[in-house]
Design an enzyme around this catalytic site. Sequence first.
Site, PDB file in Angstrom:
ATOM      1  N   GLU A   1      -6.597 -10.681  -0.118  1.00  0.00           N
ATOM      2  CA  GLU A   1      -6.547 -11.924  -0.904  1.00  0.00           C
ATOM      3  C   GLU A   1      -6.792 -13.153  -0.031  1.00  0.00           C
ATOM      4  OE1 GLU A   1      -2.895 -11.837  -3.164  1.00  0.00           O
ATOM      5  OE2 GLU A   1      -3.810 -10.595  -4.701  1.00  0.00           O
TER       6      GLU A   1
ATOM      7  N   GLU B   1      -5.579  -3.764  -7.200  1.00  0.00           N
ATOM      8  CA  GLU B   1      -4.144  -3.825  -7.514  1.00  0.00           C
ATOM      9  C   GLU B   1      -4.019  -4.083  -9.013  1.00  0.00           C
ATOM     10  OE1 GLU B   1      -2.082  -6.711  -5.111  1.00  0.00           O
ATOM     11  OE2 GLU B   1      -3.121  -6.107  -3.284  1.00  0.00           O
TER      12      GLU B   1
HETATM   13  C1  GAL Z   1      -0.869  -9.390  -4.464  1.00  0.00           C
HETATM   14  C2  GAL Z   1      -0.998  -8.949  -3.027  1.00  0.00           C
HETATM   15  C3  GAL Z   1      -0.103  -7.773  -2.732  1.00  0.00           C
HETATM   16  C4  GAL Z   1       1.268  -8.031  -3.245  1.00  0.00           C
HETATM   17  C5  GAL Z   1       1.213  -8.315  -4.722  1.00  0.00           C
HETATM   18  C6  GAL Z   1       2.557  -8.594  -5.307  1.00  0.00           C
HETATM   19  O1  GAL Z   1      -1.245 -10.701  -4.638  1.00  0.00           O
HETATM   20  O2  GAL Z   1      -2.309  -8.617  -2.695  1.00  0.00           O
HETATM   21  O3  GAL Z   1      -0.061  -7.587  -1.346  1.00  0.00           O
HETATM   22  O4  GAL Z   1       1.787  -9.098  -2.552  1.00  0.00           O
HETATM   23  O5  GAL Z   1       0.405  -9.429  -4.945  1.00  0.00           O
HETATM   24  O6  GAL Z   1       3.093  -9.803  -4.890  1.00  0.00           O
END
Ligand code: GAL
Length: 668
Positions: free
Chosen positions: A148, A308
């Site tokens: 990110e 994710e």
């Molecule tokens: C995303 C990030 C993950 C984790 C997730 C939950 O933005 O890539 O590493 O932090 O959010 O907070």
Amino acid sequence: MVIFMSRYFGVDYYPEHWPRERWEEDARLMEKMGIGLVRMAEFAWAQLEPAAGVYDFDWLDEAIAILARHNIRTILGTPTAAPPAWLIQMYPESLPMDKSGVRQSFGGRHHCCHSNPALRRRVRLLVTAMAKHYGHCKDVIGWQIDNELGNSHDELCFCPSCTDAFQTWLTNKYGDIQTLNAAWGTAFWSQKYDDFSQIPAPMLNVTAHNPSLLLDWRRFCSDLIVHFQHAQAEILREHCHDQFLTHNMMGYADKVNYFHLARDLDFVSQDQYPYYQEDGKTFRNMENLSSALELIRGTKQKNFWVMEQQAGPAGWQCFGPTPAPGQLYLWTCHSIAHGADTVLWFRWRTCTFGTEQYWHGILPHNGTPGRRYRELQRAISDLTPVMEKIQGLGSGAEAAILYSYDQNGALKIQPCHPSLEYRQQVQILYGGLYRRNVMVDFIPESVDFTSYKLLIAPLLTLVTPELCDRLKDYVHEGGTLLLTARSGVHDETGKCISDGDLPHGLSSLCGLIVEDYSTIYDGPVSINWTDRGIFHGSYFCDRIVPDGCRTLACYDNGPFAQTPALTMNTFGKGCVFYLGTFLEQTGSDILAEILLAASGVESVGDAPDGVELCMRIGPDGDYIFVLNHTKHTVPYTPPADWTPLLHAESGLAPYGVHIYLRPHDVSF
Ligand code: GAL
Ligand code: ZN
């Protein structure tokens, strides 16, 4: 027992958070669920390089090998989003500096200055070591660079190294200081520069910085991040020949121009969290989430991965509601419907420590499979046969939105009205099409848009003569274009254009002149849309003087009562609509209807409220996703010629999904 492995579904896995004795059990449970992919290591810098130049890949080798024995392949993250404590101690100047000149402290993540030479060198060494070690590992199929990029900073960094880099960037852009002075209008407030070395990063000052400086600063910060990724991409390309490169993006995040960031990648990935808590706000709005996916698909104009996908209740200090039965399944389908070719859920098991101990994974803290595990196991076995068929299939969109990080940036710097926001206006105009189940592509200004029947260009504030010409050609050749208030105000450096009439470069195309304008503060103005009713215009209104265009609706009140609010001009074979204000939802619904009728763009089909229809077009037919975002059972009967592929029982269950194949017309 049949084990159903899928190469289209995976999880984000953190072996470094669990004892080694557990890894085998995790792999077994993943395999049993059908998981075929994991992403690992994107925050494991301290474990991979415990001290400067001392690399320890053994533990990761072991995790990869265990997973591979269970038929699970690995995507590796370069862990550069989390520089370890030893590095910060060695190079304190690699911590980012805030606007007021204060160094941020270690802790959290992304606590680094992306231009800092020492950090860059450490990143280079680490990524090279990883690339050499894993470049030939057959169980590693690809890389996610960093994590990110552009996250965790309100602003990037204002340190001396970044200021230097900004000055160099400006030198490359403008060549000599007189050109910059002219481009920025530094005659104002005695801001003339004699040398690039005098130009500040826009740190805290007593009053506002020059908007042209701020616009270039935003562009510079984006380029800095793009370059940070590029440096890693070069190393990985050199050593890792059969492994892909991707990066996990964050929808509408705007610190980095994702169109640029995407260039170094084989495909992009998205992190998709439909329902979470942050800063006291709960985020949930499927329409916004849909448009975020269109933008991600637009960054390379091709399909993407979700790296994710939300897997449970989510938040840091507070967390959002537990996804209801069916919702995780639905959200997965939603991402796929919008172009995800592979989905990984974040995360495998909920962590028991650290900032994200409430950001729930598939498994709860205790590691025992439960409802979320079973629901997603079912998703994998249901959806894998569909995924097989739809890999690479596009949206077939006939409508596009011109999306621009520069327009967004310019409007953030000077919104004209405090509530006027680029992203919000994009979403309102998108919303009208979304609610009619129309597929929409988001495209940058630089690509050829001539193949779209309908082009929406919200808040086209910055214009170049070249862009105006392309828009004219587009309409002339038969396209339908929508422009809004604040079009053609600035040149690309952010200065107001002074020759000719507003909208500059576009007024002959629109067949009108914007003679005057006003911000709106005392509630919205009413717009009388002959025979369609009364709608509202907010924030801003133009006084439009027609010069060949037709008036479709007038303001009923406000500063320009009884003058045009919406016009249409035929130009060559096409037509252009000009909206002199900003609409709310109902207005944008009606506008969408008018634009669809004028352009001939078709919707995927009809659906009840709260149900989204989405498609991916294939050689033999369209794959139609029917997504029930409501908690109610909804009656739904598809047209008779659609072949059911998934859950075609009559009616849609709460959060239910149907998938159909609609045959293409066969003409002889
Ligand atoms: C995303 C990030 C993950 C984790 C997730 C939950 O933005 O890539 O590493 O932090 O959010 O907070
Ligand atoms: Zn810096």
